[in-house]
Scaffold this motif. Structure first.
Motif, short mmCIF file in Angstrom:
data_model
loop_
_atom_site.label_atom_id
_atom_site.label_comp_id
_atom_site.label_asym_id
_atom_site.label_seq_id
_atom_site.Cartn_x
_atom_site.Cartn_y
_atom_site.Cartn_z
N ASN A 217 -3.37 38.21 51.35
CA ASN A 217 -1.91 38.35 51.43
C ASN A 217 -1.45 38.29 52.87
O ASN A 217 -0.48 37.61 53.21
N LEU B 272 -1.60 43.01 43.96
CA LEU B 272 -1.38 44.37 44.47
C LEU B 272 -1.42 45.40 43.35
O LEU B 272 -1.90 46.53 43.54
N GLY C 12 -0.18 32.51 43.95
CA GLY C 12 -0.12 33.94 43.62
C GLY C 12 0.47 34.17 42.24
O GLY C 12 1.21 33.34 41.71
N LEU C 13 0.08 35.27 41.63
CA LEU C 13 0.58 35.60 40.29
C LEU C 13 1.43 36.87 40.31
O LEU C 13 2.01 37.24 39.31
N GLY C 14 1.43 37.57 41.46
CA GLY C 14 2.14 38.84 41.51
C GLY C 14 1.36 39.96 40.85
O GLY C 14 1.91 40.99 40.51
N TYR D 115 5.43 41.16 40.19
CA TYR D 115 6.54 41.19 41.14
C TYR D 115 6.18 40.34 42.36
O TYR D 115 5.17 40.56 43.02
N GLN D 116 7.04 39.38 42.63
CA GLN D 116 6.84 38.56 43.82
C GLN D 116 8.13 38.58 44.61
O GLN D 116 9.23 38.53 44.05
N VAL D 117 7.99 38.70 45.94
CA VAL D 117 9.18 38.89 46.76
C VAL D 117 10.07 37.66 46.69
O VAL D 117 11.27 37.76 46.46
N ILE E 288 8.31 42.58 54.62
CA ILE E 288 8.84 42.69 53.25
C ILE E 288 10.15 43.47 53.32
O ILE E 288 10.19 44.57 53.87
N ASP F 295 -0.46 43.01 59.67
CA ASP F 295 -0.21 41.63 60.10
C ASP F 295 1.09 41.56 60.90
O ASP F 295 1.87 42.51 60.92
P1 ADP Z 1 0.76 37.56 44.89
O1 ADP Z 1 -0.29 37.11 43.97
O2 ADP Z 1 2.08 36.95 44.66
O3 ADP Z 1 0.36 37.63 46.30
P2 ADP Z 1 0.64 40.40 45.10
O4 ADP Z 1 0.72 41.45 44.06
O5 ADP Z 1 -0.60 40.34 45.88
O6 ADP Z 1 0.99 39.04 44.39
O7 ADP Z 1 1.86 40.63 46.07
C1 ADP Z 1 3.14 40.86 45.58
C2 ADP Z 1 4.19 40.36 46.55
O8 ADP Z 1 4.16 41.17 47.73
C3 ADP Z 1 3.94 38.97 47.01
O9 ADP Z 1 4.69 38.10 46.22
C4 ADP Z 1 4.44 38.93 48.43
O10 ADP Z 1 5.75 38.45 48.48
C5 ADP Z 1 4.45 40.37 48.87
N1 ADP Z 1 3.42 40.61 49.89
C6 ADP Z 1 2.17 41.06 49.68
N2 ADP Z 1 1.51 41.22 50.84
C7 ADP Z 1 2.36 40.83 51.83
C8 ADP Z 1 2.27 40.73 53.27
N3 ADP Z 1 1.15 41.07 53.91
N4 ADP Z 1 3.36 40.32 53.94
C9 ADP Z 1 4.51 39.98 53.28
N5 ADP Z 1 4.65 40.05 51.94
C10 ADP Z 1 3.60 40.46 51.21
#
Ligand code: ADP
Length: 476
Positions: free
Chosen positions: A370, A432, A427-429, A416-418, A403, A398
């Motif tokens: 990520n 995390l 990504g599948l959301g 959930y994806q931003v 976010i 990073d």
């Molecule tokens: P994905 O498979 O979309 O990465 P995650 O569950 O890993 O799904 O993450 C969920 C959302 O959190 C991502 O869509 C992303 O937008 C945001 N995100 C995760 N890690 C970071 C990061 N290090 N910096 C910015 N946004 C992040």
């Protein structure tokens, strides 16, 4: 008998009966120790004696026969025994027939003058059969006494109680019972009404209706129940909404690649793809989409198992430092390719932890992935570890896009994806959501801090092995 009112009434009634019985018993005991009852009998005897001497029914100058007849008349009229005795206690005449139990007053030993009954001697005497008599003696001339006696009433206390006290006591009990009925109805209503409403609310929640809140009124316990039902209804509603969202998300995520696969396969079947290069490209796309579906299904299975607690973690002592180094090595090539600096800052030694190595590696890879994904070329990703009291904290920081605060609280939700509109980055959301489940299954926490434009920092906190502690990781 099961209703609240009936139970309350039964309880009140029991209390009333106990109290009345206690009061009655106490009165009986008091009466027994009180000469009141005996006095009543003595006053009766005194009145008879007084009446007989005053009216001249018997007089000092009467002949023995006349006196004997007078005694019999007095005895018959007042239901007593009447006698003439000398002051020394010798009986001269007796209203009783020969053969009746003999009274021996000699020498009026137990008799005493009574302040309230002037000119009389009062007392008790035992006849030759052992029975106790009450008597009152009044002077009859100078040489004799008129004695009026009756057997001391054995049940006098009980009779007095029954005649004088039982009825008021029963009346009081009756009034108390009426009050008890009234109170039972009032109290049970004040408790039962909100309970009835709450039962109705619970039933409508069971039918999937959440518009009617439970009343928070009445006694403290009932209010607490109302609050609990409302909170439960909110949680049920939220859980159902989450389930609906989840299903919609899963269907959507499965449908997109399926449509794509179907489209390219159809094109190949229809002969729309004629060149070998075209077939290769289409097959590649089909392969890629199928792979995406496989990952989705695997992630869903992962989540389901973690959630159901079926996935027992394979717990073993772990060298966390080695685990972190391997995870960093795994993404170092990608970091170089994307022009992002990968810093690894680990203390020379970390306390031992117990955990599932593969699962924790999955968490770290996901966080590093990520971070790299959201950090543009020229930025940096830092993997660090620090020892905290009773725990180790591993951080992935990073200098990427960051976010927004409104998304930060939701990124751990499934799917959930931003920025959904961004071109798919694979990504599948779910990453995390799964990571947090794994960390929590180890008894740890996963939290995120971020600033838009400055970067993000994800911190995994894992409990360290305490000496003698065998329950470091919470098996779910
Ligand atoms: P994905 O498979 O979309 O990465 P995650 O569950 O890993 O799904 O993450 C969920 C959302 O959190 C991502 O869509 C992303 O937008 C945001 N995100 C995760 N890690 C970071 C990061 N290090 N910096 C910015 N946004 C992040």
């Amino acid at each position: 008998m099961n209703s609240l009112a009936a139970r309350l009434f039964a309880a009140f009634l029991a209390i009333i009966l106990v109290v009345v019985a206690l009061v009655g018993f106490t009165l009986l005991v008091l009466l027994r120790n009180n000469p009141l009852v005996e006095r009543q009998a003595l006053i009766g005897l005194h009145t008879v004696a007084l009446e007989a001497t005053r009216t001249g029914q018997i007089a000092p100058g009467d002949s023995p026969d006349a006196a004997a007849a007078a005694l019999r008349a007095i005895a018959a009229e007042y239901d007593v025994r009447a006698l003439v005795a000398t002051p020394a206690g010798q009986v001269r005449l007796d209203s009783a027939e020969a053969g009746a139990p003999e009274l021996n007053f000699r020498p009026f030993r137990t008799a005493r003058a009574d302040p309230v009954l002037p000119n009389s001697l009062v007392g008790t005497v035992r006849d030759n059969r052992g029975r106790l008599w009450l008597f009152v003696a009044r002077p009859l001339g100078r040489d004799h006494l008129l004695v009026v006696a009756e057997p001391r009433p054995r049940l006098a206390v009980v009779v007095f109680f029954v005649e004088n006290l039982l009825v008021p006591l029963l009346k009081a009990a009756g009034v108390a019972t009426l009050v008890a009925v009234l109170l039972a109805v009032l109290i049970s209503r004040s408790i039962a009404r909100p309970l009835h409403t709450m039962a109705a609310v619970a039933q409508s929640v069971a039918r999937g209706r959440y518009d009617q809140p439970a009343p928070v009124a009445g006694p403290d316990e009932v209010r607490l129940l109302g609050q609990s039902i409302n909170s439960m209804a909110r949680q049920v509603q939220a859980a159902q909404q989450a389930e609906r969202d989840f299903l919609a998300n899963v269907s959507h995520e499965l449908k997109t690649p399926l449509t794509s696969i179907q489209g390219f396969a159809q094109a190949m079947l229809d002969g729309a793809v004629d060149s070998a290069e075209g077939v290769r490209r289409s097959a590649n796309i089909i392969f890629g989409e199928a792979d995406r579906m496989r990952r989705l299904v695997e992630s869903l299975l992962d989540l389901a198992r973690l959630e159901a607690g079926l996935r027992a973690l394979t717990l073993q002592p772990l060298d966390l430092r080695a685990l972190l180094t391997v995870a960093a090595d795994g993404v170092s090539l990608r970091a170089r390719e994307t022009g992002v600096a990968l810093n690894v800052q680990l203390p020379p030694a970390l306390p031992p932890i117990t955990g599932d190595g593969d699962r924790l590696a999955q968490v770290l890879t996901n966080l590093l992935d990520n971070a790299l994904k959201h950090t543009p070329a020229g930025g940096a990703v830092t993997l660090s570890a620090a020892v905290a009291p009773g725990a180790v904290e591993v951080a992935v920081a990073d200098t990427g896009s960051g976010i927004p605060p409104e998304d930060l609280s939701r990124i751990f939700e499934r799917f959930y994806q931003v920025d959904k509109s961004r071109p798919r980055s694979g990504g599948l959301g779910l990453g995390l959501a799964i990571s947090r489940d794994i960390v929590e299954a180890h008894g740890g926490t996963l939290r995120a801090e971020s600033q838009v434009g400055a970067g993000s920092r994800f911190t995994v906190r894992l409990p360290t092995v305490q000496p003698g502690d065998t329950t470091v990781a919470r098996k779910r």
